[in-house]
Design a protein around this motif. Structure first.
Motif, PDB file in Angstrom:
ATOM      1  N   ARG A  59       9.663-157.419 -97.983  1.00 45.13           N
ATOM      2  CA  ARG A  59      10.189-156.369 -98.867  1.00 45.13           C
ATOM      3  C   ARG A  59      11.705-156.480 -99.036  1.00 45.13           C
ATOM      4  O   ARG A  59      12.217-156.233-100.131  1.00 45.13           O
ATOM      5  N   SER A  60      12.408-156.851 -97.969  1.00 41.94           N
ATOM      6  CA  SER A  60      13.855-157.011 -98.104  1.00 41.94           C
ATOM      7  C   SER A  60      14.200-158.213 -98.982  1.00 41.94           C
ATOM      8  O   SER A  60      15.147-158.153 -99.784  1.00 41.94           O
ATOM      9  N   ILE A  61      13.427-159.291 -98.853  1.00 38.28           N
ATOM     10  CA  ILE A  61      13.649-160.472 -99.701  1.00 38.28           C
ATOM     11  C   ILE A  61      13.364-160.138-101.162  1.00 38.28           C
ATOM     12  O   ILE A  61      14.104-160.531-102.072  1.00 38.28           O
ATOM     13  N   ILE A  62      12.279-159.400-101.409  1.00 38.72           N
ATOM     14  CA  ILE A  62      11.953-158.988-102.782  1.00 38.72           C
ATOM     15  C   ILE A  62      13.069-158.115-103.348  1.00 38.72           C
ATOM     16  O   ILE A  62      13.527-158.316-104.475  1.00 38.72           O
ATOM     17  N   GLY A  63      13.521-157.131-102.564  1.00 39.83           N
ATOM     18  CA  GLY A  63      14.584-156.240-103.020  1.00 39.83           C
ATOM     19  C   GLY A  63      15.863-156.994-103.346  1.00 39.83           C
ATOM     20  O   GLY A  63      16.493-156.753-104.382  1.00 39.83           O
ATOM     21  N   TYR A  64      16.240-157.937-102.472  1.00 36.18           N
ATOM     22  CA  TYR A  64      17.473-158.682-102.695  1.00 36.18           C
ATOM     23  C   TYR A  64      17.350-159.618-103.897  1.00 36.18           C
ATOM     24  O   TYR A  64      18.243-159.667-104.757  1.00 36.18           O
ATOM     25  N   THR A  65      16.249-160.350-103.970  1.00 35.00           N
ATOM     26  CA  THR A  65      16.078-161.344-105.040  1.00 35.00           C
ATOM     27  C   THR A  65      16.004-160.693-106.412  1.00 35.00           C
ATOM     28  O   THR A  65      16.679-161.121-107.355  1.00 35.00           O
ATOM     29  N   ILE A  66      15.201-159.644-106.530  1.00 34.73           N
ATOM     30  CA  ILE A  66      15.065-158.966-107.823  1.00 34.73           C
ATOM     31  C   ILE A  66      16.377-158.294-108.216  1.00 34.73           C
ATOM     32  O   ILE A  66      16.786-158.326-109.375  1.00 34.73           O
TER      33      ILE A  66
END
Length: 200
Positions: free
Chosen positions: A75-82
């Motif tokens: 979820r943190s990777i998704i939040g950062y990437t998006i």
């Protein structure tokens, strides 16, 4: 004060997600938080998206029997990437985001499947897991539309408070300037009157 609605929304979704998993584990899997983090990162950028994904993932890890840390990481990777690419992918049309949420959902499920296969040293679960993953992605894609409109409404509502505060401050500032102008004008008039008296 309206910004408090954001943490209240995430807390509500976390509790609702956890309750549904506990009460109805046989339901088709879905994740209310994944598309919510996706759109929140689109609205507020990579670091807020990262922090939100990390915190929400922590609560999800605490409430689910999966490998602890998995939700925090994904979820943190998704939040950062998006959030990082939001200026390139942001669109007011919700249709544009539906396939993206589906792709991210499948990636998350594939990663979880790899971890499960390594942990159990077995691939016998793959047929069932593949079917579950497809259902997970489809369910999240269906959730994209209502979550998209919900977050847009909340963002507009919270930003409206800023506008109201700005208008109130501006009005107060105008009153202050008007008062200062009157005092200055009154002071100049008094000086002029004193000067005329002095000349007489």
């Amino acid at each position: 004060m309206r910004k408090l609605l954001w943490p209240a929304l995430f807390i509500f979704l976390i509790l609702l997600q956890g309750a549904l998993w506990l009460i109805c584990p046989s339901w088709p899997s879905f994740d209310l938080l994944l598309p919510t983090i996706y759109f929140f990162a689109l609205l507020y950028g990579e670091w807020i998206g990262f922090a939100t994904g990390l915190i929400v993932g922590l609560f999800q890890d605490a409430l689910t029997p999966n490998f602890f840390g998995f939700h925090m990481f994904t979820r943190s990777i998704i939040g950062y990437t998006i959030g990082l690419i939001k200026d390139r992918v942001f669109s007011e049309e919700y249709i544009a985001h539906i396939p993206m949420v589906g792709i991210l959902s499948m990636i998350v499920k594939v990663l979880a499947g790899i971890i499960l296969a390594l942990a159990t040293a077995s691939v016998n679960f793959l047929p069932w897991y593949l079917l579950n993953s497809v259902g997970f992605a489809i369910a999240n894609m269906l959730l994209t539309v209502p979550i998209f409109f919900l977050l847009k409404k909340i963002k507009h509502w919270t930003e409206a408070e800023k506008g109201e505060l700005f208008a109130a401050v501006s009005q107060e500032e105008r009153r202050r300037l008007l008062t200062e102008h009157k005092k200055k004008h009154l002071g100049l008039r008094q000086k002029r009157e004193q000067h005329e008296k002095f000349e007489e």
